[in-house]
Design a protein around this motif. Structure first.
Motif, PDB file in Angstrom:
ATOM      1  N   TYR A  70       0.830  -1.210   0.000  1.00 51.55           N
ATOM      2  CA  TYR A  70       0.000   0.000   0.000  1.00 51.55           C
ATOM      3  C   TYR A  70       0.863   1.258   0.000  1.00 51.55           C
ATOM      4  CZ  TYR A  70      -2.602   3.755   2.328  1.00 51.55           C
ATOM      5  OH  TYR A  70      -3.132   4.966   2.685  1.00 51.55           O
ATOM      6  N   LEU A  71       1.879   1.283   0.855  1.00 49.67           N
ATOM      7  CA  LEU A  71       2.746   2.462   0.933  1.00 49.67           C
ATOM      8  C   LEU A  71       3.557   2.640  -0.346  1.00 49.67           C
ATOM      9  CD1 LEU A  71       3.958   2.043   4.611  1.00 49.67           C
ATOM     10  CD2 LEU A  71       2.369   3.769   3.746  1.00 49.67           C
ATOM     11  N   TYR A  72       4.019   1.541  -0.921  1.00 51.55           N
ATOM     12  CA  TYR A  72       4.760   1.637  -2.175  1.00 51.55           C
ATOM     13  C   TYR A  72       3.854   2.154  -3.287  1.00 51.55           C
ATOM     14  CZ  TYR A  72       7.422   0.334  -6.301  1.00 51.55           C
ATOM     15  OH  TYR A  72       8.077   0.372  -7.498  1.00 51.55           O
ATOM     16  N   ASP A  73       2.622   1.669  -3.312  1.00 53.79           N
ATOM     17  CA  ASP A  73       1.648   2.129  -4.306  1.00 53.79           C
ATOM     18  C   ASP A  73       1.365   3.625  -4.132  1.00 53.79           C
ATOM     19  OD1 ASP A  73      -0.551   1.328  -6.345  1.00 53.79           O
ATOM     20  OD2 ASP A  73      -1.677   2.387  -4.793  1.00 53.79           O
ATOM     21  N   LYS A  74       1.432   4.097  -2.892  1.00 46.33           N
ATOM     22  CA  LYS A  74       1.108   5.497  -2.579  1.00 46.33           C
ATOM     23  C   LYS A  74       2.304   6.421  -2.764  1.00 46.33           C
ATOM     24  CE  LYS A  74      -0.712   8.272   1.292  1.00 46.33           C
ATOM     25  NZ  LYS A  74      -1.159   8.213   2.715  1.00 46.33           N
ATOM     26  N   TRP A  75       3.482   6.002  -2.298  1.00 48.67           N
ATOM     27  CA  TRP A  75       4.660   6.874  -2.295  1.00 48.67           C
ATOM     28  C   TRP A  75       5.685   6.522  -3.366  1.00 48.67           C
ATOM     29  CZ3 TRP A  75       5.548   6.248   3.677  1.00 48.67           C
ATOM     30  CH2 TRP A  75       4.558   6.959   4.369  1.00 48.67           C
ATOM     31  N   GLY A  76       5.614   5.301  -3.878  1.00 51.80           N
ATOM     32  CA  GLY A  76       6.576   4.879  -4.900  1.00 51.80           C
ATOM     33  C   GLY A  76       5.943   4.890  -6.272  1.00 51.80           C
ATOM     34  N   GLN A  77       5.632   3.700  -6.786  1.00 50.58           N
ATOM     35  CA  GLN A  77       4.991   3.559  -8.085  1.00 50.58           C
ATOM     36  C   GLN A  77       3.677   2.795  -7.918  1.00 50.58           C
ATOM     37  OE1 GLN A  77       6.053   4.773 -11.013  1.00 50.58           O
ATOM     38  NE2 GLN A  77       7.861   5.709 -10.063  1.00 50.58           N
ATOM     39  N   PRO A  78       2.630   3.150  -8.679  1.00 54.91           N
ATOM     40  CA  PRO A  78       1.393   2.363  -8.612  1.00 54.91           C
ATOM     41  C   PRO A  78       1.677   0.905  -8.961  1.00 54.91           C
ATOM     42  CG  PRO A  78       1.047   4.414  -9.831  1.00 54.91           C
ATOM     43  CD  PRO A  78       2.525   4.294  -9.612  1.00 54.91           C
ATOM     44  N   ILE A  79       1.134  -0.012  -8.166  1.00 51.79           N
ATOM     45  CA  ILE A  79       1.411  -1.425  -8.415  1.00 51.79           C
ATOM     46  C   ILE A  79       0.695  -1.873  -9.691  1.00 51.79           C
ATOM     47  CG2 ILE A  79       1.756  -1.898  -5.967  1.00 51.79           C
ATOM     48  CD1 ILE A  79      -1.010  -3.302  -5.999  1.00 51.79           C
ATOM     49  N   SER A  80       1.235  -2.915 -10.295  1.00 55.70           N
ATOM     50  CA  SER A  80       0.702  -3.409 -11.560  1.00 55.70           C
ATOM     51  C   SER A  80      -0.590  -4.199 -11.352  1.00 55.70           C
ATOM     52  CB  SER A  80       1.736  -4.311 -12.236  1.00 55.70           C
ATOM     53  OG  SER A  80       1.892  -5.516 -11.501  1.00 55.70           O
ATOM     54  N   SER A  81      -1.275  -4.467 -12.451  1.00 51.84           N
ATOM     55  CA  SER A  81      -2.502  -5.262 -12.380  1.00 51.84           C
ATOM     56  C   SER A  81      -2.215  -6.672 -11.881  1.00 51.84           C
ATOM     57  CB  SER A  81      -3.176  -5.308 -13.752  1.00 51.84           C
ATOM     58  OG  SER A  81      -2.273  -5.804 -14.743  1.00 51.84           O
ATOM     59  N   ASP A  82      -1.076  -7.242 -12.292  1.00 49.70           N
ATOM     60  CA  ASP A  82      -0.708  -8.582 -11.806  1.00 49.70           C
ATOM     61  C   ASP A  82      -0.491  -8.565 -10.296  1.00 49.70           C
ATOM     62  OD1 ASP A  82      -0.898  -9.693 -14.300  1.00 49.70           O
ATOM     63  OD2 ASP A  82       1.262  -9.615 -14.716  1.00 49.70           O
ATOM     64  N   HIS A  83       0.205  -7.525  -9.798  1.00 50.29           N
ATOM     65  CA  HIS A  83       0.413  -7.412  -8.355  1.00 50.29           C
ATOM     66  C   HIS A  83      -0.918  -7.308  -7.627  1.00 50.29           C
ATOM     67  CE1 HIS A  83       4.878  -5.930  -8.417  1.00 50.29           C
ATOM     68  NE2 HIS A  83       4.766  -7.239  -8.406  1.00 50.29           N
ATOM     69  N   TRP A  84      -1.851  -6.545  -8.201  1.00 48.75           N
ATOM     70  CA  TRP A  84      -3.142  -6.391  -7.543  1.00 48.75           C
ATOM     71  C   TRP A  84      -3.890  -7.726  -7.469  1.00 48.75           C
ATOM     72  CZ3 TRP A  84      -5.402  -3.911  -4.037  1.00 48.75           C
ATOM     73  CH2 TRP A  84      -6.779  -3.973  -3.865  1.00 48.75           C
ATOM     74  N   GLU A  85      -3.786  -8.517  -8.525  1.00 49.61           N
ATOM     75  CA  GLU A  85      -4.418  -9.837  -8.496  1.00 49.61           C
ATOM     76  C   GLU A  85      -3.834 -10.682  -7.376  1.00 49.61           C
ATOM     77  OE1 GLU A  85      -6.975 -11.138 -10.273  1.00 49.61           O
ATOM     78  OE2 GLU A  85      -7.272  -9.107 -11.067  1.00 49.61           O
ATOM     79  N   GLU A  86      -2.524 -10.592  -7.190  1.00 50.09           N
ATOM     80  CA  GLU A  86      -1.857 -11.352  -6.136  1.00 50.09           C
ATOM     81  C   GLU A  86      -2.290 -10.863  -4.760  1.00 50.09           C
ATOM     82  OE1 GLU A  86       2.156 -10.648  -7.263  1.00 50.09           O
ATOM     83  OE2 GLU A  86       2.124 -12.072  -8.932  1.00 50.09           O
ATOM     84  N   VAL A  87      -2.346  -9.532  -4.591  1.00 47.80           N
ATOM     85  CA  VAL A  87      -2.814  -8.966  -3.328  1.00 47.80           C
ATOM     86  C   VAL A  87      -4.245  -9.432  -3.042  1.00 47.80           C
ATOM     87  CG1 VAL A  87      -3.509  -6.818  -2.180  1.00 47.80           C
ATOM     88  CG2 VAL A  87      -1.294  -6.960  -3.335  1.00 47.80           C
ATOM     89  N   GLY A  88      -5.103  -9.384  -4.059  1.00 46.50           N
ATOM     90  CA  GLY A  88      -6.491  -9.793  -3.874  1.00 46.50           C
ATOM     91  C   GLY A  88      -6.618 -11.238  -3.442  1.00 46.50           C
ATOM     92  N   ALA A  89      -5.788 -12.108  -4.018  1.00 44.43           N
ATOM     93  CA  ALA A  89      -5.845 -13.528  -3.640  1.00 44.43           C
ATOM     94  C   ALA A  89      -5.435 -13.721  -2.182  1.00 44.43           C
ATOM     95  CB  ALA A  89      -4.939 -14.340  -4.564  1.00 44.43           C
ATOM     96  N   VAL A  90      -4.407 -12.970  -1.733  1.00 40.41           N
ATOM     97  CA  VAL A  90      -3.970 -13.063  -0.345  1.00 40.41           C
ATOM     98  C   VAL A  90      -5.076 -12.570   0.586  1.00 40.41           C
ATOM     99  CG1 VAL A  90      -2.363 -12.118   1.357  1.00 40.41           C
ATOM    100  CG2 VAL A  90      -1.502 -12.934  -0.840  1.00 40.41           C
TER     101      VAL A  90
END
Length: 620
Positions: free
Chosen positions: A385-405
């Protein structure tokens, strides 16, 4: 316990420096501890988690070491070259002043990266000073025999698993399978020792004085250039930047992994059994490191760690003991991985090593990989979440992985686990584990809402709210007037200090202020914080332990957020005085102020950065 009780200064203690009497050098692949006496007594090559070649900190007789010191009585002072990880050990005598400059050049992925060069440059600044050196590697944690081939300025040590080449600008002599040298330096003169891993297309190569001087300058430039990226300009710049340099030093450049500490089996209690191998990637520790790095503006390190998680399939559950999201007893993620992403870290004891000050057993590997620790999901998704906010927006693949977790967590949060402290006394319904499950789901909801990402928000919100209600109803003890270690219990635990830090509860909520008072009365000793009482809350291990340094910094931050700013500042300033002479911390602080546990520890330093940042902000 006094230092004499612990063995320091006695017949046994004279063989071991206090843990705090060390500095760390490294090349973002491996690291070495250098004592204030000039001895390298811990070095694993070619990686943090490789078998040691110098380990006299774990066995003064069988571990192996690289001794280098003045050959007359001296006083010593050790310090880092400003804003770098280049370590200076200075010797003062009546006849002269000289220093050892210890460093490991940081190189790219070229062939030279395989050399893992360690340079020891001795420079006489004033008068004249005799020196002695003794290089005694003991391969494979002191278990592998080796041979040595010697030429006047070169020695090659060969074992079944590895070969090291020592080159020197002074003559070397042989003593069995070790080498030694005696030499004298006049004012302005220098001597250079270079230790290389050799084999394949990496051959022994000397390090002339001019080259050593150039490498010294290049290494200084590397670290200063890296540190210049820091955005921290607060009150405690020196300590915060030393902590940042340490966290960078614990990064494994080829993969972006961050190790918890560069050592194994340094005891949490002298003579006790709380001795663990920390040379791996704890999901929790590394995720918190991402937070600290992002706070300071180091987005490249956060990006590298995200790459480590993604490229090795860790977010997808690849390699975890559970074998994938939603399966297995330990969930989609292991609590830790090897620096290359491997999941198999079998724990074994090295019975031939006596342990630091006789603190056996010495362990390599870590059986905690098989534990269920639900809190890791909160630390991990908060870092995403912090990387998505302060670094770079996470990719769609990363979001799928986050959602599964998160989907897995919605089904599995309500169960006992081993908890953040990796207890070996059985699973419990730890409050901290529930708290961090709440963090995981809440941060995922924030990401979904902020970026309009697809998610089963109704289900996620239902689970988030259920966790909140359970903690508030079952994690609160009306009798103790405090949030407790486990649901329905009455014991205190410093991990609940994370409740306001994670934004679960207002830092001024009456229940929280009452908890803070209870923790201060029962677990705080002159600003230092014990994580829990092992007698009241058995953890499956014998013996007491020291105060836990990360908890002390959490306490500072909780005080500051609660408006007790002067108290927080005093606690923080006190805690800074417990660092060693270089500003480094082990995991714990013992009864007489000694550093205990693996050293230096990332967990402690990332908490220092967070406490300094938030205390600065509160003070204005």
């Amino acid at each position: 316990m006094t230092f004499d009780d612990a063995g320091f200064g006695g017949a046994d203690g004279s063989r071991y420096l206090p843990i705090a009497e060390h500095g760390l050098i490294g090349d973002l692949r491996s690291a070495a501890l250098v004592g204030t006496d000039g001895t390298i007594d811990w070095y694993c090559c070619p990686r943090f988690d490789a078998p040691s070649v110098f380990a006299s900190i774990l066995d003064a007789d069988r571990g192996g070491s690289f001794e280098l010191a003045a050959d007359v009585p001296t006083r010593t002072r050790q310090f880092y070259f400003p804003d770098t990880n280049v370590l200076i050990t200075r010797f003062f005598s009546t006849d002269g002043v000289a220093e050892i400059q210890d460093f490991m050049p940081v190189v790219d992925e070229s062939r030279e990266a395989g050399r893992h060069r360690l340079i020891r440059r001795v420079v006489c600044a004033r008068g004249t000073l005799p020196f002695r050196a003794r290089v005694a590697p003991r391969f494979g944690f002191g278990s592998e025999p080796h041979t040595v081939r010697l030429r006047p300025h070169e020695a090659v040590f060969e074992s079944p698993s590895m070969a090291l080449a020592l080159t020197a600008t002074v003559p070397l002599e042989r003593d069995g399978v070790d080498v030694w040298s005696h030499f004298k330096l006049l004012e302005g003169e220098s001597a250079v020792f270079a230790l290389d891993r050799v084999g394949g297309d990496v051959t022994p190569r000397s390090c002339p004085r001019a080259e050593a001087e150039d490498q010294f300058a290049a290494t200084v430039r590397f670290w200063r250039h890296w540190l210049a990226g820091s955005r921290y300009h607060g009150r405690w710049r020196e300590m915060v930047h030393r902590s940042a340099l340490l966290l960078k030093l614990l990064t494994y450049a080829p993969t972006g992994a961050i190790v918890a500490a560069p050592t194994t089996s340094l005891p949490e209690r002298i003579g006790g059994e709380r001795n663990w191998d920390y040379r791996y990637v704890w999901v929790r520790d590394a995720a918190f490191c991402v937070y600290a790095m992002l706070r300071l503006g180091f987005t490249a390190e956060a990006e590298a760690f995200m790459g480590f998680l993604s490229e090795r399939g860790i977010l997808r559950g690849g390699g975890g003991a559970g074998g994938g999201a939603g399966t297995g007893d330990t969930g989609p993620l292991q609590i830790m991985y090897g620096i290359d992403g491997r999941s198999d870290l079998p724990e074994r004891e090295l019975s031939h090593l006596e342990g630091y000050l006789g603190s056996a057993p010495v362990r390599v590997g870590n059986a905690a990989t098989g534990q269920l620790q639900l809190d890791i999901y909160g630390a991990l998704i908060d870092s995403v979440y912090l990387y998505d906010k302060w670094g770079q927006p996470i990719s769609s693949d990363h979001w799928e992985e986050v959602g599964a977790v998160v989907d897995w967590l919605c089904d599995h949060w309500d169960q006992p686990d081993e908890g953040v402290w990796e207890t070996r006394g059985g699973r419990k319904d730890f409050l901290y584990s529930r708290l961090m499950c709440w963090v995981a789901i809440e941060r995922a909801i924030r990401m979904a809402n902020r970026r309009g990402l697809p998610a089963d928000l109704t289900r996620w919100q239902r689970s988030r709210d259920a966790i909140y209600r359970q903690i508030m109803r079952s994690g609160w003890s009306a009798e103790r007037r405090a949030f407790t270690q486990s649901l329905g219990g009455d014991l205190l635990d410093a991990s609940v200090l994370m409740m306001p830090l994670a934004k679960f509860i207002s830092p001024n909520d009456p229940k929280w202020l009452s908890t803070l008072d209870a923790l201060g009365a029962e677990l705080v000793s002159d600003s230092l914080v014990y994580r829990y009482d092992p007698e009241a809350s058995p953890d499956g291990l014998r013996g007491a332990e020291g105060t836990f340094s990360i908890c002390s910094f959490w306490y500072v931050e909780a005080l500051a957020r609660a408006g007790r700013v002067e108290e927080a500042r005093l606690a923080f300033e006190k805690m800074l005085t417990y660092a060693n002479h270089l500003g480094l911390y082990a995991e714990e602080i013992g009864p007489t102020g000694e550093q205990l546990g693996n050293f230096p520890q990332a967990f402690t330093h990332l908490a220092l950065i967070s406490a300094a940042f938030n205390l600065d902000r509160t003070l204005g």
